[in-house]
Design a protein around this motif. Structure first.
Motif, short mmCIF file in Angstrom:
data_model
loop_
_atom_site.label_atom_id
_atom_site.label_comp_id
_atom_site.label_asym_id
_atom_site.label_seq_id
_atom_site.Cartn_x
_atom_site.Cartn_y
_atom_site.Cartn_z
N LYS A 1 0.81 -1.23 0.00
CA LYS A 1 0.00 0.00 0.00
C LYS A 1 0.84 1.27 0.00
CE LYS A 1 -3.85 -2.18 2.36
NZ LYS A 1 -4.70 -2.18 3.56
N ASN A 2 2.14 1.12 0.15
CA ASN A 2 3.03 2.28 0.24
C ASN A 2 3.74 2.60 -1.07
OD1 ASN A 2 3.06 0.80 3.09
ND2 ASN A 2 3.16 3.00 3.40
N GLY A 3 3.47 1.83 -2.11
CA GLY A 3 4.09 2.09 -3.40
C GLY A 3 5.57 1.76 -3.44
N VAL A 4 6.00 0.84 -2.59
CA VAL A 4 7.41 0.47 -2.53
C VAL A 4 7.63 -0.84 -3.29
CG1 VAL A 4 9.32 -0.19 -1.00
CG2 VAL A 4 7.73 1.61 -0.31
N THR A 5 8.59 -0.85 -4.18
CA THR A 5 9.00 -2.06 -4.88
C THR A 5 9.95 -2.83 -3.98
OG1 THR A 5 8.83 -0.96 -7.02
CG2 THR A 5 10.18 -2.95 -6.93
N VAL A 6 9.69 -4.11 -3.80
CA VAL A 6 10.57 -4.96 -3.00
C VAL A 6 11.13 -6.04 -3.91
CG1 VAL A 6 10.74 -6.52 -1.02
CG2 VAL A 6 9.23 -4.52 -0.90
N GLU A 7 12.46 -6.09 -3.98
CA GLU A 7 13.13 -7.07 -4.83
C GLU A 7 14.03 -7.97 -4.00
OE1 GLU A 7 15.32 -5.15 -7.94
OE2 GLU A 7 13.53 -4.25 -8.81
N HIS A 8 14.24 -9.16 -4.51
CA HIS A 8 15.17 -10.11 -3.91
C HIS A 8 16.32 -10.29 -4.88
CE1 HIS A 8 16.72 -14.20 -3.20
NE2 HIS A 8 16.58 -13.84 -1.94
N THR A 9 17.55 -10.20 -4.39
CA THR A 9 18.71 -10.33 -5.26
C THR A 9 19.89 -10.88 -4.46
OG1 THR A 9 20.12 -9.16 -6.84
CG2 THR A 9 19.53 -7.97 -4.85
N SER A 10 20.92 -11.30 -5.16
CA SER A 10 22.14 -11.72 -4.48
C SER A 10 22.90 -10.48 -4.02
CB SER A 10 23.02 -12.56 -5.40
OG SER A 10 23.61 -11.75 -6.38
N VAL A 11 23.74 -10.65 -3.05
CA VAL A 11 24.52 -9.52 -2.52
C VAL A 11 25.36 -8.89 -3.62
CG1 VAL A 11 26.40 -8.92 -0.94
CG2 VAL A 11 24.58 -10.40 -0.16
N GLN A 12 25.90 -9.69 -4.50
CA GLN A 12 26.76 -9.17 -5.57
C GLN A 12 26.00 -8.40 -6.65
OE1 GLN A 12 29.43 -9.75 -3.43
NE2 GLN A 12 30.34 -9.33 -5.40
N GLU A 13 24.68 -8.50 -6.65
CA GLU A 13 23.88 -7.87 -7.70
C GLU A 13 22.91 -6.82 -7.17
OE1 GLU A 13 22.10 -10.99 -10.00
OE2 GLU A 13 24.03 -11.83 -10.54
N ILE A 14 23.24 -6.19 -6.05
CA ILE A 14 22.38 -5.14 -5.50
C ILE A 14 22.28 -4.02 -6.52
CG2 ILE A 14 22.14 -3.39 -3.69
CD1 ILE A 14 23.64 -5.39 -1.82
N PRO A 15 21.06 -3.66 -6.93
CA PRO A 15 20.91 -2.62 -7.96
C PRO A 15 21.26 -1.23 -7.42
CG PRO A 15 18.76 -3.36 -7.21
CD PRO A 15 19.78 -4.24 -6.54
N GLY A 16 21.76 -0.40 -8.28
CA GLY A 16 22.18 0.94 -7.90
C GLY A 16 21.04 1.86 -7.53
N ASP A 17 19.80 1.49 -7.91
CA ASP A 17 18.68 2.37 -7.60
C ASP A 17 17.93 1.97 -6.33
OD1 ASP A 17 17.59 0.04 -8.68
OD2 ASP A 17 16.09 1.09 -9.89
N ALA A 18 18.51 1.06 -5.55
CA ALA A 18 17.89 0.68 -4.27
C ALA A 18 17.98 1.84 -3.29
CB ALA A 18 18.59 -0.55 -3.69
N ASP A 19 16.92 2.03 -2.51
CA ASP A 19 16.91 3.07 -1.48
C ASP A 19 17.36 2.53 -0.13
OD1 ASP A 19 15.85 5.25 -3.08
OD2 ASP A 19 13.97 4.11 -3.09
N VAL A 20 17.15 1.24 0.09
CA VAL A 20 17.58 0.58 1.31
C VAL A 20 17.75 -0.90 1.02
CG1 VAL A 20 15.23 0.22 2.19
CG2 VAL A 20 17.12 0.32 3.81
N VAL A 21 18.72 -1.52 1.71
CA VAL A 21 19.01 -2.94 1.53
C VAL A 21 18.88 -3.65 2.87
CG1 VAL A 21 20.77 -4.65 0.87
CG2 VAL A 21 20.61 -2.47 -0.37
N LEU A 22 18.14 -4.74 2.90
CA LEU A 22 18.07 -5.61 4.07
C LEU A 22 18.88 -6.85 3.75
CD1 LEU A 22 14.22 -5.56 4.83
CD2 LEU A 22 16.00 -4.23 5.95
N THR A 23 19.77 -7.24 4.66
CA THR A 23 20.56 -8.45 4.45
C THR A 23 20.94 -9.07 5.78
OG1 THR A 23 22.42 -9.38 3.18
CG2 THR A 23 22.85 -7.34 4.39
N HIS A 24 21.21 -10.36 5.77
CA HIS A 24 21.61 -11.04 7.00
C HIS A 24 22.91 -10.41 7.52
CE1 HIS A 24 23.06 -14.20 9.68
NE2 HIS A 24 21.77 -14.45 9.84
N ALA A 25 23.05 -10.34 8.82
CA ALA A 25 24.21 -9.69 9.46
C ALA A 25 25.54 -10.25 8.95
CB ALA A 25 24.12 -9.83 10.98
N GLY A 26 25.58 -11.52 8.63
CA GLY A 26 26.80 -12.13 8.14
C GLY A 26 27.21 -11.66 6.75
N LEU A 27 26.29 -11.02 6.04
CA LEU A 27 26.56 -10.54 4.68
C LEU A 27 26.64 -9.01 4.61
CD1 LEU A 27 24.02 -12.83 2.80
CD2 LEU A 27 26.49 -13.16 3.01
#
Length: 102
Positions: A36-62
């Protein structure tokens, strides 16, 4: 410390290492929470984080690897794939348009 303006987030990325089920489930859950907030949520590998991401969630080990790829994009580490307070904090800030420090 990095500040995230929840009202400005349009793209959130859940980054993982091998693309296994847990992070895919997290991305799906966050996608539903932010639909409902108009936010796109994508899943990707750590090595392929897109440059247009506003925030990244990842496991602490990564987190260090993700920061190396994400540049100035805030990277929020979490420990639990379901019910982690760090993820909840980010989702709530986006939903309510709040600013948070990570």
């Amino acid at each position: 410390m990095t500040t995230i303006d929840g009202s400005a987030v349009r793209k959130l990325v859940v980054a993982c290492d091998a693309g296994m089920g847990s992070s895919v489930m997290l991305a799906s859950t966050v996608r539903k929470q932010l639909a409902k907030n108009g936010v796109t949520v994508e899943h990707t590998s750590v090595q392929e984080i897109p440059g247009d991401a506003d925030v990244v969630l990842t496991h602490a080990g990564l987190a260090d690897r993700a920061r190396g790829v994400a540049g100035s994009t805030p990277v929020v580490p979490f420990n639990l794939f379901l019910g982690d307070p760090a993820v909840t904090k980010v989702v709530t800030a986006i939903q309510k348009g709040q600013t948070i420090d990570v």
